[in-house]
Scaffold this motif. Structure first.
Motif, PDB file in Angstrom:
ATOM      1  N   CYS A  57      -4.448   5.082  -0.222  1.00  0.00           N
ATOM      2  CA  CYS A  57      -3.322   4.489   0.540  1.00  0.00           C
ATOM      3  C   CYS A  57      -2.576   3.644  -0.184  1.00  0.00           C
ATOM      4  N   CYS A  58      -2.991   2.971  -1.184  1.00  0.00           N
ATOM      5  CA  CYS A  58      -2.381   1.866  -2.217  1.00  0.00           C
ATOM      6  C   CYS A  58      -1.374   2.597  -2.779  1.00  0.00           C
ATOM      7  N   GLN A  59      -1.402   4.213  -2.894  1.00  0.00           N
ATOM      8  CA  GLN A  59      -0.386   4.907  -3.704  1.00  0.00           C
ATOM      9  C   GLN A  59       0.877   5.377  -2.866  1.00  0.00           C
ATOM     10  N   TRP A  60       0.677   5.140  -1.637  1.00  0.00           N
ATOM     11  CA  TRP A  60       1.347   5.650  -0.550  1.00  0.00           C
ATOM     12  C   TRP A  60       2.691   5.119  -0.459  1.00  0.00           C
ATOM     13  N   TYR A  61       3.828   5.766  -0.269  1.00  0.00           N
ATOM     14  CA  TYR A  61       5.214   5.501  -0.323  1.00  0.00           C
ATOM     15  C   TYR A  61       5.395   4.373   1.073  1.00  0.00           C
ATOM     16  N   VAL A  62       6.327   3.352   0.848  1.00  0.00           N
ATOM     17  CA  VAL A  62       6.531   2.610   1.843  1.00  0.00           C
ATOM     18  C   VAL A  62       5.603   1.099   2.002  1.00  0.00           C
ATOM     19  N   VAL A  63       4.385   1.444   1.482  1.00  0.00           N
ATOM     20  CA  VAL A  63       3.499   0.300   1.546  1.00  0.00           C
ATOM     21  C   VAL A  63       3.187  -0.034  -0.041  1.00  0.00           C
ATOM     22  N   GLU A  64       2.547  -1.201   0.086  1.00  0.00           N
ATOM     23  CA  GLU A  64       2.149  -1.893  -1.273  1.00  0.00           C
ATOM     24  C   GLU A  64       0.588  -2.730  -0.882  1.00  0.00           C
ATOM     25  N   CYS A  65      -0.365  -2.500  -1.762  1.00  0.00           N
ATOM     26  CA  CYS A  65      -1.547  -3.296  -1.828  1.00  0.00           C
ATOM     27  C   CYS A  65      -1.749  -4.427  -2.614  1.00  0.00           C
ATOM     28  N   ASP A  66      -2.087  -5.620  -2.346  1.00  0.00           N
ATOM     29  CA  ASP A  66      -2.561  -6.794  -2.902  1.00  0.00           C
ATOM     30  C   ASP A  66      -3.178  -6.351  -3.837  1.00  0.00           C
ATOM     31  N   ARG A  67      -3.204  -7.017  -5.324  1.00  0.00           N
ATOM     32  CA  ARG A  67      -3.857  -6.533  -6.581  1.00  0.00           C
ATOM     33  C   ARG A  67      -5.247  -7.103  -6.478  1.00  0.00           C
ATOM     34  N   LYS A  68      -5.194  -8.327  -5.568  1.00  0.00           N
ATOM     35  CA  LYS A  68      -6.689  -8.964  -5.844  1.00  0.00           C
ATOM     36  C   LYS A  68      -7.843  -8.130  -4.789  1.00  0.00           C
ATOM     37  N   THR A  69      -7.155  -8.413  -3.445  1.00  0.00           N
ATOM     38  CA  THR A  69      -7.813  -8.004  -2.153  1.00  0.00           C
ATOM     39  C   THR A  69      -7.923  -6.508  -2.031  1.00  0.00           C
ATOM     40  N   ASN A  70      -6.859  -5.616  -2.560  1.00  0.00           N
ATOM     41  CA  ASN A  70      -6.540  -4.232  -2.344  1.00  0.00           C
ATOM     42  C   ASN A  70      -6.126  -3.874  -0.904  1.00  0.00           C
ATOM     43  N   ARG A  71      -5.982  -5.038  -0.296  1.00  0.00           N
ATOM     44  CA  ARG A  71      -5.462  -4.693   1.141  1.00  0.00           C
ATOM     45  C   ARG A  71      -3.816  -4.456   1.271  1.00  0.00           C
ATOM     46  N   ILE A  72      -3.394  -3.808   2.355  1.00  0.00           N
ATOM     47  CA  ILE A  72      -1.911  -3.409   2.288  1.00  0.00           C
ATOM     48  C   ILE A  72      -1.405  -4.875   2.640  1.00  0.00           C
ATOM     49  N   ASN A  73      -0.249  -5.331   1.754  1.00  0.00           N
ATOM     50  CA  ASN A  73       0.295  -6.517   2.002  1.00  0.00           C
ATOM     51  C   ASN A  73       1.921  -6.412   2.233  1.00  0.00           C
ATOM     52  N   GLU A  74       2.381  -5.235   1.970  1.00  0.00           N
ATOM     53  CA  GLU A  74       3.801  -5.109   2.137  1.00  0.00           C
ATOM     54  C   GLU A  74       4.058  -3.840   2.939  1.00  0.00           C
ATOM     55  N   PHE A  75       4.900  -3.679   3.702  1.00  0.00           N
ATOM     56  CA  PHE A  75       5.289  -2.643   4.540  1.00  0.00           C
ATOM     57  C   PHE A  75       6.905  -2.501   4.615  1.00  0.00           C
TER      58      PHE A  75
END
Ligand SMILES: *[C@@H]1O[C@H](CO)[C@@H](O)[C@H](O)[C@H]1NC(C)=O
Ligand SMILES: *[C@@H]1O[C@H](CO)[C@@H](O)[C@H](O)[C@H]1NC(C)=O
Ligand SMILES: *[C@@H]1O[C@H](CO)[C@@H](O)[C@H](O)[C@H]1NC(C)=O
Ligand SMILES: *[C@@H]1O[C@H](CO)[C@@H](O)[C@H](O)[C@H]1NC(C)=O
Ligand SMILES: *[C@@H]1O[C@H](CO)[C@@H](O)[C@H](O)[C@H]1NC(C)=O
Ligand SMILES: *[C@@H]1O[C@H](CO)[C@@H](O)[C@H](O)[C@H]1NC(C)=O
Ligand SMILES: *[C@@H]1O[C@H](CO)[C@@H](O)[C@H](O)[C@H]1NC(C)=O
Length: 330
Positions: A57-75
C-alpha cells in the motif's frame, strides 16, 4: 574490524534482497485494511484502481508512507471522480499528518467526527467539494494543525469560536462557503505566529475582532461579506500586513488620518462606506494593488509614489475624489 565488515556486508545483503523478498512490503497491515475499507466505502472507484490487496500500500496512488515508520502519513485525494461521503474510516489512519480532499464535485455530507483521532494531523484541506453542514467545532481538538483549508465548499452556520484553541496554526481558509454570523471575538486571540486568514465570499456580519489589533498578519481577505465598522486597528506603522482585501462589505470609517505600514503591497477597499480624504502617507508605499472605488471619499488624490500607477476605475464612484488619474480638482 572483521566484525564491522561483516556487519556492513550483512546490511548490503539485506538492502539488495529487499525488493525481491516478500518481507519487502512496507505497508502496515492495519493501514492496508483501513484503506481497502475506504475504497469500498467509495464504491471501488476507478481512481483507486491501484489499491489492490496483494500489493504494497506504500506504492498506492493517493497515499504516502513515512520513511521511518512505514505508516501512511499522507492522503491526497485530488480531482477524482469519486462519489459519497468522507469515510469515517479515515480516522483509523493514526499516523496521518496531511489529509486532502480537493476538487471532488460529488463529495457530500459532513466532516466525520472520527477525524479527531488523527492527533498527528498537521494539514487538513477539504476544498472545492460539496461538503456541507456547520464547520465542526471538534476540529479544535486537532492540536497539531498548522494549516486548515475548508475553502470552496457548501459549509453554513457560524465560524466555531473554538478554532482559536489551535495554537500551531499558520492560517485558516474558510472562503467561498455560506457562513453566517459574526467573526468570533476569540479569533482575535490566535497564536502570535498566525499569518493569514481568508474569509471572503461568505455572509458574515458584525465587526472585526478587537484582538486583531495585537496580531501581526501577512494577509487578510474579508471581501464579499456584510461586515461593518472600523478596520483601522489592522493598519498602523508597526504592522506587517502585506495584502488586505476588505472590498464589498459595509465598512464605515474615516480614512483621513490613517497610517499604513511599509509592508503593505495591496489594499482593496472598493464598495464600502469609507469617508474622508486619502492620506499623503499612501505615497510612501510601494503597492502593486490599490482600489478605493465605490466609497464616499473626497478631496485630491495625493500625487506621487505608486498612486498614479493605478487606473481611473480604482478611484471612480466616490463622493468628490479628484486629480490624476481622475479629472482635475475644480
Ligand atoms: C458525479 O455524479 C453524477 C451523478 O451520479 C455523475 O453523472 C458524474 O459523472 C459524477 N462525477 C463527476 C466528476 O461529476
Ligand atoms: C464518473 O464515474 C461514473 C461511474 O463511476 C461514470 O458513470 C461517470 O461517467 C464518471 N464521470 C466522469 C466525469 O468521468
Ligand atoms: C456541487 O454540486 C453541484 C451540483 O451537483 C455542482 O454543480 C458543483 O460544481 C459542485 N461544487 C463543487 C465545488 O464541486
Ligand atoms: C502532536 O504531534 C506530536 C509529535 O508527533 C505528538 O507527540 C503529540 O502527541 C501530538 N499532539 C497530540 C494532541 O496528540
Ligand atoms: C448546499 O447547501 C444548501 C443549503 O445551504 C443545500 O440546499 C444544498 O443542497 C447543498 N448542496 C449540496 C450539494 O449539498
Ligand atoms: C503597535 O503600536 C501600538 C501603539 O502605537 C501598540 O499598542 C501595539 O502593541 C503595537 N503592536 C505591535 C505588534 O508592536
Ligand atoms: C476596482 O474595483 C471596481 C469595483 O469592483 C471595479 O469595477 C474595477 O474594475 C476595479 N479596478 C481594477 C483596475 O481592478
Amino acid at each position: 574490524m572483521a566484525q564491522l565488515i561483516n556487519y556492513q556486508f550483512l546490511c548490503i545483503l539485506i538492502f539488495l534482497s529487499l525488493p525481491f523478498s516478500s518481507l519487502s512490503e512496507r505497508c502496515h497491515p492495519n493501514d492496508k485494511k483501513v484503506l481497502l475499507k475506504i475504497k469500498e466505502s467509495f464504491n471501488n472507484p476507478y481512481h483507486l484502481a491501484s489499491w489492490i490487496p496483494d500489493t504494497d500500500c506504500c506504492q498506492w496512488y493517493v497515499v504516502e508512507c513515512d520513511r521511518k515508520t512505514n505508516r501512511i502519513n499522507e492522503f491526497h485525494l485530488f480531482a477524482a471522480n469519486v462519489s459519497g461521503q468522507i469515510p469515517k474510516e479515515i480516522g483509523q489512519l493514526p499516523y496521518l499528518e496531511s489529509l486532502t480532499f480537493h476538487k471532488i464535485t460529488n463529495l457530500t455530507g459532513n466532516i466525520p467526527a472520527s477525524i479527531i483521532k488523527l492527533t498527528k494531523l498537521k494539514r487538513l484541506t477539504v476544498s472545492w467539494t460539496n461538503i456541507s453542514g456547520p464547520i465542526p467545532s471538534f476540529l479544535s481538538q486537532l492540536e497539531n494543525l498548522t494549516s486548515l483549508d475548508l475553502s470552496f465548499n457548501n459549509f453554513s452556520g457560524s465560524i466555531p469560536s473554538s478554532l482559536s484553541q489551535l495554537r500551531n496554526l499558520d492560517g485558516i481558509r474558510l472562503d467561498r462557503n455560506k457562513l453566517t454570523g459574526s467573526i468570533p471575538e476569540s479569533l482575535g486571540n490566535m497564536n502570535p505566529s498566525f499569518q493569514y486568514l481568508y474569509l471572503s465570499h461568505n455572509e458574515l456580519s458584525g465587526t472585526i475582532p478587537r484582538g486583531w489589533g495585537d496580531l501581526n498578519f501577512a494577509l487578510i481577505e474579508l471581501n464579499r461579506n456584510k461586515l461593518q465598522g472600523d478596520i483601522s486597528l489592522l493598519l498602523g506603522k508597526n504592522k506587517t500586513i502585506q495584502i488586505l482585501d476588505l472590498s464589498r462589505n459595509m465598512f464605515q470609517f474615516d480614512i483621513s488620518n490613517m497610517e499604513f505600514p511599509d509592508s503593505l503591497t495591496s489594499l482593496d477597499l472598493n464598495h464600502n462606506m469609507i469617508t474622508g480624504s486619502l492620506p499623503q502617507g499612501l505615497t510612501q508605499l510601494r503597492m502593486y494593488g490599490f482600489n478605493v472605488s465605490y466609497n464616499r471619499l473626497c478631496g485630491p488624490i495625493p500625487q506621487g509614489g505608486s498612486l498614479q500607477n493605478f487606473q481611473y476605475t480604482e478611484y471612480f464612484h466616490n463622493r468628490c475624489l479628484c486629480g490624476a488619474p481622475l479629472p482635475d480638482c475644480k
